[in-house]
Design an enzyme around this catalytic site. Structure first.
Site, mmCIF file in Angstrom:
data_model
loop_
_atom_site.group_PDB
_atom_site.id
_atom_site.type_symbol
_atom_site.label_atom_id
_atom_site.label_comp_id
_atom_site.label_asym_id
_atom_site.label_seq_id
_atom_site.Cartn_x
_atom_site.Cartn_y
_atom_site.Cartn_z
ATOM 1 N N ASP A 83 142.757 51.172 17.978
ATOM 2 C CA ASP A 83 141.604 51.437 18.852
ATOM 3 C C ASP A 83 142.081 51.264 20.298
ATOM 4 O O ASP A 83 142.504 50.181 20.689
ATOM 5 C CB ASP A 83 140.486 50.437 18.518
ATOM 6 C CG ASP A 83 139.178 50.729 19.237
ATOM 7 O OD1 ASP A 83 139.179 51.502 20.220
ATOM 8 O OD2 ASP A 83 138.142 50.164 18.827
ATOM 9 N N ASP A 94 136.904 56.266 24.629
ATOM 10 C CA ASP A 94 137.142 55.164 23.694
ATOM 11 C C ASP A 94 137.320 55.808 22.319
ATOM 12 O O ASP A 94 136.482 56.598 21.904
ATOM 13 C CB ASP A 94 135.896 54.261 23.735
ATOM 14 C CG ASP A 94 136.036 52.995 22.906
ATOM 15 O OD1 ASP A 94 137.066 52.821 22.241
ATOM 16 O OD2 ASP A 94 135.080 52.189 22.920
ATOM 17 N N HIS A 160 128.272 52.657 21.360
ATOM 18 C CA HIS A 160 127.732 52.145 22.618
ATOM 19 C C HIS A 160 127.758 53.211 23.700
ATOM 20 O O HIS A 160 128.608 54.090 23.692
ATOM 21 C CB HIS A 160 128.553 50.930 23.065
ATOM 22 C CG HIS A 160 130.044 51.131 22.940
ATOM 23 N ND1 HIS A 160 130.825 51.500 23.996
ATOM 24 C CD2 HIS A 160 130.876 51.053 21.866
ATOM 25 C CE1 HIS A 160 132.087 51.619 23.579
ATOM 26 N NE2 HIS A 160 132.145 51.363 22.290
ATOM 27 N N HIS A 168 130.238 48.760 27.471
ATOM 28 C CA HIS A 168 129.046 48.580 26.634
ATOM 29 C C HIS A 168 127.856 48.551 27.581
ATOM 30 O O HIS A 168 127.371 47.508 27.979
ATOM 31 C CB HIS A 168 129.156 47.306 25.784
ATOM 32 C CG HIS A 168 130.214 47.433 24.720
ATOM 33 N ND1 HIS A 168 129.923 47.657 23.402
ATOM 34 C CD2 HIS A 168 131.558 47.430 24.791
ATOM 35 C CE1 HIS A 168 131.053 47.770 22.701
ATOM 36 N NE2 HIS A 168 132.054 47.619 23.533
ATOM 37 N N GLU A 192 131.277 54.917 16.521
ATOM 38 C CA GLU A 192 132.374 54.292 15.787
ATOM 39 C C GLU A 192 131.960 53.659 14.469
ATOM 40 O O GLU A 192 131.735 52.466 14.396
ATOM 41 C CB GLU A 192 133.131 53.291 16.668
ATOM 42 C CG GLU A 192 132.294 52.288 17.416
ATOM 43 C CD GLU A 192 133.171 51.341 18.254
ATOM 44 O OE1 GLU A 192 134.250 50.950 17.798
ATOM 45 O OE2 GLU A 192 132.747 50.993 19.361
ATOM 46 N N GLU A 284 136.652 56.516 15.563
ATOM 47 C CA GLU A 284 135.810 56.541 16.764
ATOM 48 C C GLU A 284 136.164 57.720 17.666
ATOM 49 O O GLU A 284 137.339 58.060 17.839
ATOM 50 C CB GLU A 284 136.008 55.239 17.551
ATOM 51 C CG GLU A 284 135.255 55.168 18.876
ATOM 52 C CD GLU A 284 135.380 53.808 19.550
ATOM 53 O OE1 GLU A 284 136.358 53.095 19.277
ATOM 54 O OE2 GLU A 284 134.494 53.473 20.355
HETATM 55 CO CO CO Z 1 134.152 51.499 21.203
#
Ligand code: CO
Length: 299
Positions: A83, A94, A160, A168, A192, A284
């Protein structure tokens, strides 16, 4: 979001895609996690992005927030979640993928479930754009993961909204259904899904060495002040890790980090472990909903 910001978001997405392809190519069983993390972070910089947070390399029951320490000897194995994020002036893509380093049918099933769940969630958003009901995303993810016998989504981890220097940013995209009828609206969102053979929740594990500035106030020690000013300049309010600081300050920064944490200037994240210590897979992507369109920026 203005045109300039959208350009930054799309650029972050494009770099992310390239780095993911690179990471998929280089990661092999028994490679040190430290080497993987550094190679990913170097690649991001080579492509003129910045790491939005320390590369998370989490094995098996660790769902997230494992980044190698500066002296880490852990080797890649099992079900490995990768990640990482790329930012341009704080605007972040992300993303995460999971690889099976032990040729296990169970691992493959977990990976497929999280990948399919993400694909279906993205299709739902592409259809409904800013009008997408957030709980419908959770329902879609949950139904897909639970259609694979013995698997369940992790309910207390979620996607998020993202804003500049804020990973976030307030909206939570659930991985399970709920009773809310709120629409997602416009903006930048990380989706995700996490799949597991366990109970479907995570608990805090040991400290991760990943920190974030939460309260920018005076600190007593001169070294602490120097380090804090470097952190604020380099990372702003984005997460960073002790490994990055040791490169600049040496291991003496560890004492200062501890003090800054005690003074509540920094928050240190804990590792997130599946409660029944069962394996976890994660996939994700980041999606931009803007101007009547929904675009996955990093695929
Ligand atoms: Co994330």
């Amino acid at each position: 979001m203005n045109k300039n910001e959208i350009e930054k978001i799309l650029k972050a997405g494009k770099i992310t895609k390239e780095v993911r392809e690179y990471a998929r190519k280089i990661i092999k069983p028994n490679m040190q996690l430290l080497e993987i993390a550094e190679k990913i972070e170097d690649k991001i910089k080579e492509l003129e992005g910045k790491p939005a947070f320390p590369t998370n390399l989490s094995i098996d029951e660790i769902a997230a927030h494992n980044t190698p320490n500066y002296d880490d000897k852990t080797k890649a194995r099992g079900l490995l979640k990768v990640d990482f994020g790329v930012h341009i002036d704080g605007w972040t893509a992300d993303n995460a993928f999971t690889i099976d380093l032990e040729k296990s049918q169970e691992n493959k099933k977990l990976i497929t479930a999280s990948e399919k769940a993400l694909e279906k969630a993205i299709n739902l958003i592409k259809q409904n754009k800013d009008k997408t009901i957030m709980s419908e995303i959770g329902k879609t993810i949950q139904e897909e993961i639970e259609s694979h016998t013995g698997l369940t989504p992790i309910a207390n981890l979620s996607g998020h909204s993202i804003e500049a220097y804020d990973l976030h940013a307030g909206k939570t995209i659930p991985n399970v259904t709920n009773s809310s009828t709120s629409q997602i609206g416009e903006g930048l969102f990380a989706i995700e899904p996490f799949s597991t053979t366990g109970n479907g929740r995570v608990k805090d594990g040991r400290q991760s060495g990943i920190y974030q500035v939460v309260n920018q106030k005076n600190t007593r020690s001169p070294l602490g002040r120097e380090i804090l000013s470097f952190i604020v300049d380099e990372y702003g309010t984005l997460p960073f890790c002790s490994r990055w600081l040791i490169k600049k300050f040496g291991t003496r920064c560890l004492i200062a980090l501890k003090q800054l944490e005690q003074e509540n200037v920094l928050h240190q994240y804990a590792q997130l472990i599946e409660v029944s210590e069962a394996k976890v897979a994660q996939t994700e992507h980041t999606i931009l909903i803007h101007d009547g369109k929904a675009i996955v920026i990093d695929e």
